[in-house]
Design a protein around this motif. Structure first.
Motif, PDB file in Angstrom:
ATOM      1  N   TYR A  58       0.917  -1.177   0.065  1.00 54.55           N
ATOM      2  CA  TYR A  58      -0.162  -0.090   0.019  1.00 54.55           C
ATOM      3  C   TYR A  58       1.144   1.199   0.180  1.00 54.55           C
ATOM      4  CZ  TYR A  58      -3.758   3.139   1.801  1.00 54.55           C
ATOM      5  OH  TYR A  58      -4.885   4.106   1.783  1.00 54.55           O
ATOM      6  N   LEU A  59       0.981   2.037  -1.185  1.00 54.65           N
ATOM      7  CA  LEU A  59       2.120   3.082  -1.255  1.00 54.65           C
ATOM      8  C   LEU A  59       1.315   4.179  -0.643  1.00 54.65           C
ATOM      9  CD1 LEU A  59       4.170   4.974  -2.754  1.00 54.65           C
ATOM     10  CD2 LEU A  59       2.875   4.672  -4.699  1.00 54.65           C
ATOM     11  N   VAL A  60       1.805   5.088   0.058  1.00 58.15           N
ATOM     12  CA  VAL A  60       1.549   6.432   0.494  1.00 58.15           C
ATOM     13  C   VAL A  60       2.564   7.245   0.008  1.00 58.15           C
ATOM     14  CG1 VAL A  60       0.911   7.999   2.534  1.00 58.15           C
ATOM     15  CG2 VAL A  60       0.993   5.178   2.733  1.00 58.15           C
TER      16      VAL A  60
ATOM     17  N   VAL B 220      -3.026   2.546  -3.686  1.00 55.72           N
ATOM     18  CA  VAL B 220      -2.152   3.854  -3.322  1.00 55.72           C
ATOM     19  C   VAL B 220      -3.157   4.794  -2.709  1.00 55.72           C
ATOM     20  CG1 VAL B 220      -1.135   5.868  -4.639  1.00 55.72           C
ATOM     21  CG2 VAL B 220      -1.043   3.567  -5.589  1.00 55.72           C
ATOM     22  N   GLN B 221      -2.166   5.380  -1.681  1.00 53.15           N
ATOM     23  CA  GLN B 221      -3.030   6.524  -0.950  1.00 53.15           C
ATOM     24  C   GLN B 221      -2.571   7.736  -1.250  1.00 53.15           C
ATOM     25  OE1 GLN B 221      -2.760   8.543   3.508  1.00 53.15           O
ATOM     26  NE2 GLN B 221      -2.629   6.452   3.340  1.00 53.15           N
ATOM     27  N   LEU B 222      -3.219   8.603  -1.887  1.00 54.47           N
ATOM     28  CA  LEU B 222      -2.712   9.907  -2.232  1.00 54.47           C
ATOM     29  C   LEU B 222      -2.908  10.934  -1.134  1.00 54.47           C
ATOM     30  CD1 LEU B 222      -4.823   9.800  -5.733  1.00 54.47           C
ATOM     31  CD2 LEU B 222      -2.256   9.446  -5.454  1.00 54.47           C
ATOM     32  N   ARG B 223      -1.801  11.273  -0.849  1.00 54.35           N
ATOM     33  CA  ARG B 223      -1.582  12.178   0.367  1.00 54.35           C
ATOM     34  C   ARG B 223      -0.463  13.181  -0.067  1.00 54.35           C
ATOM     35  NH1 ARG B 223       1.890  12.036   4.673  1.00 54.35           N
ATOM     36  NH2 ARG B 223       0.653  12.816   6.915  1.00 54.35           N
ATOM     37  N   ALA B 224      -0.671  14.382   0.225  1.00 53.25           N
ATOM     38  CA  ALA B 224      -0.012  15.647   0.163  1.00 53.25           C
ATOM     39  C   ALA B 224      -0.303  16.655   1.188  1.00 53.25           C
ATOM     40  CB  ALA B 224       0.219  16.238  -1.367  1.00 53.25           C
TER      41      ALA B 224
ATOM     42  N   ALA C 224       0.880  -2.985   8.245  1.00 49.69           N
ATOM     43  CA  ALA C 224       1.851  -2.522   8.896  1.00 49.69           C
ATOM     44  C   ALA C 224       2.441  -1.515   8.360  1.00 49.69           C
ATOM     45  CB  ALA C 224       3.050  -3.548   9.269  1.00 49.69           C
ATOM     46  N   ILE C 225       2.875  -0.311   9.053  1.00 47.75           N
ATOM     47  CA  ILE C 225       3.453   0.821   8.575  1.00 47.75           C
ATOM     48  C   ILE C 225       4.647   1.227   9.414  1.00 47.75           C
ATOM     49  CG2 ILE C 225       1.992   2.522   9.422  1.00 47.75           C
ATOM     50  CD1 ILE C 225       2.134   3.936   6.798  1.00 47.75           C
ATOM     51  N   GLY C 226       5.722   1.865   8.789  1.00 53.22           N
ATOM     52  CA  GLY C 226       6.559   2.144   9.780  1.00 53.22           C
ATOM     53  C   GLY C 226       7.863   1.631   9.546  1.00 53.22           C
ATOM     54  N   GLY C 227       8.952   2.330   8.750  1.00 53.94           N
ATOM     55  CA  GLY C 227      10.044   1.674   8.584  1.00 53.94           C
ATOM     56  C   GLY C 227      10.233   0.664   7.856  1.00 53.94           C
ATOM     57  N   LEU C 228       9.176   0.164   6.965  1.00 63.07           N
ATOM     58  CA  LEU C 228       9.097  -1.157   6.063  1.00 63.07           C
ATOM     59  C   LEU C 228       9.104  -1.166   4.747  1.00 63.07           C
ATOM     60  CD1 LEU C 228       6.190  -2.585   8.267  1.00 63.07           C
ATOM     61  CD2 LEU C 228       8.463  -3.239   8.563  1.00 63.07           C
ATOM     62  N   GLY C 229       9.425  -2.145   4.045  1.00 63.21           N
ATOM     63  CA  GLY C 229       9.499  -2.154   2.457  1.00 63.21           C
ATOM     64  C   GLY C 229       9.029  -3.497   2.085  1.00 63.21           C
TER      65      GLY C 229
ATOM     66  N   GLY D  79       0.011 -11.732  10.837  1.00 63.50           N
ATOM     67  CA  GLY D  79      -1.332 -11.253  10.592  1.00 63.50           C
ATOM     68  C   GLY D  79      -1.543 -10.175   9.742  1.00 63.50           C
ATOM     69  N   ALA D  80      -0.404  -9.770   9.156  1.00 63.67           N
ATOM     70  CA  ALA D  80      -0.515  -8.241   8.269  1.00 63.67           C
ATOM     71  C   ALA D  80      -0.962  -8.682   6.858  1.00 63.67           C
ATOM     72  CB  ALA D  80       0.532  -7.524   8.234  1.00 63.67           C
ATOM     73  N   GLN D  81      -1.938  -7.729   6.332  1.00 61.76           N
ATOM     74  CA  GLN D  81      -1.851  -7.685   5.077  1.00 61.76           C
ATOM     75  C   GLN D  81      -0.721  -7.791   3.921  1.00 61.76           C
ATOM     76  OE1 GLN D  81      -4.824  -8.696   2.988  1.00 61.76           O
ATOM     77  NE2 GLN D  81      -4.167  -7.989   1.179  1.00 61.76           N
ATOM     78  N   GLY D  82       0.042  -6.870   4.645  1.00 62.83           N
ATOM     79  CA  GLY D  82       1.238  -6.513   4.000  1.00 62.83           C
ATOM     80  C   GLY D  82       1.986  -5.418   4.648  1.00 62.83           C
ATOM     81  N   ILE D  83       2.410  -4.421   3.769  1.00 61.43           N
ATOM     82  CA  ILE D  83       3.034  -3.391   4.298  1.00 61.43           C
ATOM     83  C   ILE D  83       2.593  -1.948   3.654  1.00 61.43           C
ATOM     84  CG2 ILE D  83       5.202  -4.541   5.037  1.00 61.43           C
ATOM     85  CD1 ILE D  83       5.391  -2.259   2.165  1.00 61.43           C
ATOM     86  N   ALA D  84       2.385  -1.012   4.205  1.00 61.65           N
ATOM     87  CA  ALA D  84       2.413   0.373   3.744  1.00 61.65           C
ATOM     88  C   ALA D  84       3.500   1.250   3.929  1.00 61.65           C
ATOM     89  CB  ALA D  84       0.899   0.971   4.435  1.00 61.65           C
ATOM     90  N   ALA D  85       3.601   2.093   3.105  1.00 68.60           N
ATOM     91  CA  ALA D  85       5.159   2.660   3.075  1.00 68.60           C
ATOM     92  C   ALA D  85       5.379   3.860   2.155  1.00 68.60           C
ATOM     93  CB  ALA D  85       6.284   1.866   2.953  1.00 68.60           C
TER      94      ALA D  85
END
Length: 317
Positions: free
Chosen positions: A136-138, A164-168, A287-292, A303-309
């Motif tokens: 999940y791209l932020v 994709v999360q469109l954030r600015a 899960a988000i925070g310092g992940l790739g 148990g995570a769906q994957g990573i957000a970053a």
């Protein structure tokens, strides 16, 4: 504290037929959660490996012999009377004729219809792991020309990003609206799902999903966008997750897992902290925070769906 709840280890398999359909079994009367559909499997015996337990259970329940494939997801889930961990494996191959040897109904389901079957809470994240993106791209705010930012988004999509999360934050509203419209077009062309951060009106206007910051999550009493548009939320604790689930969010993001430059001084919750919160809801959770991308396998094991970053998924200029 778990209040003395018993711990149960369960292993289940994703079994596909030649048409790609997935096998579900219905829980029989007299069992917990009777009538709900689940991925076939069962409990470990003492001293038994997960692989041996799954092969034995599928033989006893369905009359088939199996070759165990790769792990899919390991879901911790809290129930009123127990804490369960559901270890789900793909079945690489199987032999025999699958039938309900314990009186359970079976059904072969096209993957896109799995979510329409009523399931126990622990099985719902399994469906998401099968069907939804692991990344999940932020987006970061544009550092220069908008064309450069759009080019980077296009490269991320070409690399396989499909959510994709469109954030600015703090970008001029007019400029941001034009940029979101162009980004949405790129996402649609790539077959990717786009969600706008925090702006309900813009999401509805452009027919996009909505990602709710945690500060907005608790002020809502009903789903703020029409059915059919994806709704997600940023969560930082169990109360946020419960609110997201109650609101009808399709998925959530939980963190920060590790300390990051965007959250200076914030100690990460770690994987154990993530799993302890994950077990309280049945939502798919990134899960988000310092992940790739290299962290997806470990994320799934908790148990995570994957990573957000942001940095982990955003190409350099």
């Amino acid at each position: 504290m778990d209040g003395g709840l018993r711990h149960v280890e369960v292993v289940a398999g994703v079994i596909r037929d030649a048409r790609g359909r997935v096998l579900l079994a219905r829980r029989t009367e007299g069992r917990d959660l009777a009538g709900l559909w689940e991925f076939p499997g069962g409990k470990h015996e003492p001293g038994e490996s997960a692989e041996a337990a799954l092969a034995r259970e599928l033989h006893e329940e369905l009359g088939i012999e199996v070759d165990i494939g790769a792990p899919l997801i390991n879901v911790p889930q809290r129930y009123p009377d127990k804490r369960l961990r559901l270890d789900v494996r793909s079945i690489a191959a199987w032999r025999g004729h699958a039938r309900g040897l314990e009186g359970q109904a079976l059904v072969w389901v096209p993957p896109q219809k799995l979510a329409s079957y009523a399931m126990p809470p622990a099985d719902r994240p399994v469906v998401a792991a099968l069907l939804q993106p692991a990344h999940y791209l932020v987006t970061p705010p544009p550092a220069g020309e908008d064309t450069v930012w759009l080019g980077q988004l296009e490269r991320a999509l070409a690399d396989g990003v499909r959510r994709v999360q469109l954030r600015a934050p703090e970008l001029d509203a007019g400029r941001w609206r034009a940029l979101v419209a162009q980004a949405a077009r790129l996402c649609r062309q790539a077959g990717a799902e786009a969600l706008v951060n925090g702006d309900v009106a813009l999401a509805i206007e452009l027919g996009l999903g909505l990602h709710l910051p945690s500060r907005l999550l608790h002020g809502l009493s009903e789903r703020p966008i029409p059915p059919g548009l994806p709704l997600a939320a940023s969560c930082h604790g169990v109360d946020d997750l419960l609110a997201a689930e109650s609101l009808g969010c399709d998925f959530a993001v939980l963190g920060t897992l590790k300390p990051t430059p965007s959250h200076p001084g914030v100690e990460g919750i770690g994987w154990d902290g993530f799993a302890a919160m994950r077990e309280r809801v049945s939502l798919p959770i990134y899960a988000i925070g310092g992940l790739g991308p290299v962290d997806v396998e470990e994320a799934r094991s908790h148990g995570a769906q994957g990573i957000a970053a942001i940095r982990g998924l955003w190409p350099s200029a």
